[in-house]
Write a protein that holds these residues in place. Sequence first.
Motif, PDB file in Angstrom:
ATOM      1  N   PHE A   3       0.828  -1.203   0.000  1.00  0.00           N
ATOM      2  CA  PHE A   3       0.000   0.000   0.000  1.00  0.00           C
ATOM      3  C   PHE A   3       0.868   1.261   0.000  1.00  0.00           C
ATOM      4  CE2 PHE A   3      -2.242   3.343   2.398  1.00  0.00           C
ATOM      5  CZ  PHE A   3      -3.288   3.572   1.517  1.00  0.00           C
ATOM      6  N   VAL A   4       1.874   1.255   0.898  1.00  0.00           N
ATOM      7  CA  VAL A   4       2.759   2.434   0.953  1.00  0.00           C
ATOM      8  C   VAL A   4       3.466   2.621  -0.375  1.00  0.00           C
ATOM      9  CG1 VAL A   4       4.815   3.392   2.050  1.00  0.00           C
ATOM     10  CG2 VAL A   4       3.048   2.312   3.462  1.00  0.00           C
ATOM     11  N   LEU A   5       3.936   1.507  -0.968  1.00  0.00           N
ATOM     12  CA  LEU A   5       4.601   1.593  -2.267  1.00  0.00           C
ATOM     13  C   LEU A   5       3.649   2.149  -3.328  1.00  0.00           C
ATOM     14  CD1 LEU A   5       7.153   0.986  -3.897  1.00  0.00           C
ATOM     15  CD2 LEU A   5       6.255  -1.321  -4.308  1.00  0.00           C
ATOM     16  N   LYS A   6       2.387   1.677  -3.244  1.00  0.00           N
ATOM     17  CA  LYS A   6       1.379   2.144  -4.191  1.00  0.00           C
ATOM     18  C   LYS A   6       1.151   3.646  -4.069  1.00  0.00           C
ATOM     19  CE  LYS A   6      -2.136   1.552  -7.084  1.00  0.00           C
ATOM     20  NZ  LYS A   6      -1.965   1.111  -8.476  1.00  0.00           N
ATOM     21  N   VAL A   7       1.043   4.128  -2.833  1.00  0.00           N
ATOM     22  CA  VAL A   7       0.812   5.559  -2.602  1.00  0.00           C
ATOM     23  C   VAL A   7       2.012   6.379  -3.071  1.00  0.00           C
ATOM     24  CG1 VAL A   7       0.453   7.339  -0.837  1.00  0.00           C
ATOM     25  CG2 VAL A   7      -0.830   5.189  -0.732  1.00  0.00           C
ATOM     26  N   ARG A   8       3.227   5.880  -2.720  1.00  0.00           N
ATOM     27  CA  ARG A   8       4.434   6.587  -3.182  1.00  0.00           C
ATOM     28  C   ARG A   8       4.443   6.681  -4.711  1.00  0.00           C
ATOM     29  NH1 ARG A   8       8.585   7.351   0.489  1.00  0.00           N
ATOM     30  NH2 ARG A   8       8.363   6.273   2.505  1.00  0.00           N
TER      31      ARG A   8
END
Length: 692
Positions: free
Chosen positions: A104-109
Amino acid sequence: MKQNEMTMRGFDGALTYHVWMLSCTEEWVHLFNDPLTDHEETLFLNEDLWTYSSDIESHNYSTCYNSQMGSQLFEFAMEAPTSNLVRACIHSGRALSEFECDYFVLKVRNLLLQQTIEQYWQENAAWLEGLHSLTSMLELDELLNNIMHNVLIAIPAVDRGFLMLYDAETQKLTPKASVGFGPSIYDFKTSLGEGIGGKVYQDGIGRIVNTEQGLATMSNVQENSMKSMMAAMGVTDKFPNILAMAVPVRMNKEKIGVMIVHQITKKRKLTHADLRQLQGFADQAAIAITNARLFSELRETNEYLVRRNHIHEVFTKLSLKDSDLIMIAKTVERMINLPVSLFDVTKNECHPHYTPLSKKLKDSELLNGWEDSVDTLTVTINEIPVHLYPIVNEGIPIGFFVVELQRLLSPIDTVVLEQGSALVALKMVNTYSMTDMYYKQCYEFFNELLQYKEPNLLVSKSKDFGLSPDKPLFVTVMQLNGNVQVSKKLERYQRKLIAALHSELKSFQYLLFGFQDKVSIIMNVSSESQQEVAIQKLENIVELYKNKDAPVLMGGIGMVYQGLEFVARSFEEANKSLAYISNRETPGIISYGSIGLNRLFISQQVEDIQQFIQEVFAPLHSPKAKSSDLELTLRTYIAANRSISETAERLHIHQNTLYHRIRKIEEILAVNLNDSSDWLKLLLACHLSDLY
């Protein structure tokens, strides 16, 4: 982000998420997904919600599951392109695994980086569009509006803006292009140092101002301009909370104007990078303005040359058609689209005489001392503002185009007047040449009349020159006296005199010609009363010259005779009459018949007559004689025709005193007043002293 990018797949179905970023103003800005409700926003922005220990150990982010919201909460930092703190939550309904959290964090970044890349592409596209505008657009208003639109694309932190250019004539900054403002922005005009734009233009330094600074800087703006600005922003009573940037628009060192942008909705803090970017667009605008002005000047020059060539062709055709002065004046009027009258200085008349302007100028002192001017003049005649464009021949004005100034003349109007005046000058000079040839023929015929060698031939030729050989005639000689240094000026005055004579004598039969500074006229009359009418008309012309800044006009008139053989005698009498009045140095005209006794002295030198007068009266000029008023007594005695009582009454003395003075006069002058010879000498000396 598009709406379909606001969900994440790879979990148990599609999950909704939200992302915030901490702005430079220390405010959280919602970036992704539909806007939150007020309750959701209050809940999610509650700092207590985010104060937690990470359930999952990670150096890249902090996270925890909030069972009350059914959401997984994340907080992490973005290092590129700038360092910013990010918060995100996903409505998972359960605690996510470490793998799911990393994903999720990677997706948001990734989404944030895509957003940054798209923003850079937008800015780059705006720059390219601006550069394209510089080469593809030359219409200044369209180009400047395009640049302002690109500014808002390239700097998304601002919402609206406008461009002001400096008007040297009004010495004010005036809006020329705007985006996001109402039409009243174009009434917002400021002087140097006035308002944000005036201050930036004056200093030449760009600046970022907050609402407080903006209000302070705008405090010196004129009330009307401030109302226009408020109306353009859609407010009436209170200046809105805005951030503003303003930069000078300049080409090299020349300041052209100011570019100003506003931030209404807070997105992030405006930075010096934004200011530099705005300055870049201002520099584009400066290049665009310079290019557009150069193009405009080039186009105007080209149009000017094309129109000048057309004007030349028009007047060339008029010249080839041998068009008259009226046609030329009408053509000039049509081409400049202003009322035009052509004034002939020689004839003192306008062409055409029937136009409204010519009627307005009728009976006016049109030249009023300007007839010698070879420069253009703007004057008021009969309360009408007019432009006088001189028509010059060899440095001497022979006419004027009179243009009623219903507007200012343009450079192309001046070209029309220039070309028209050249054609008029040529036309008038050609007319002068033809007239001079005719006058030369008149002069030669006049000399034949003076010699009177072939009577029958002269009778026949006189009819060709408009005379009736069987009618009585008389000769008049008129002369222009004065210090006219320039021969062309004397020629102009003579032509004016001849034109006036033709106008006055048009009901008579006459032959007229000019030679040097004189004009000679042979005139037929059928009776003494007709001669009196003719003389009155000649006197009218002399009267006109008394009040003009022109040479003095004098004239002599010979006696009336029957027959061409008496032309020489009448001509001689006219010259004697002219000599008589010239010796008196008095403007006017006199006939030979009215000179009377003075004919005997016409041929005498003035010096001889003055010497005779001096010899007679000199003894009465001694101090003793002057103290007794003997010369005054003698002159009064002569004027009273030797009447003792009338002379004493005029002198206010006793008759015995008068007798005493008379004896004194006789003693001093060695004369006897009862002797006819002595009396005639004194009477003649007194008479001549009144004339000379």
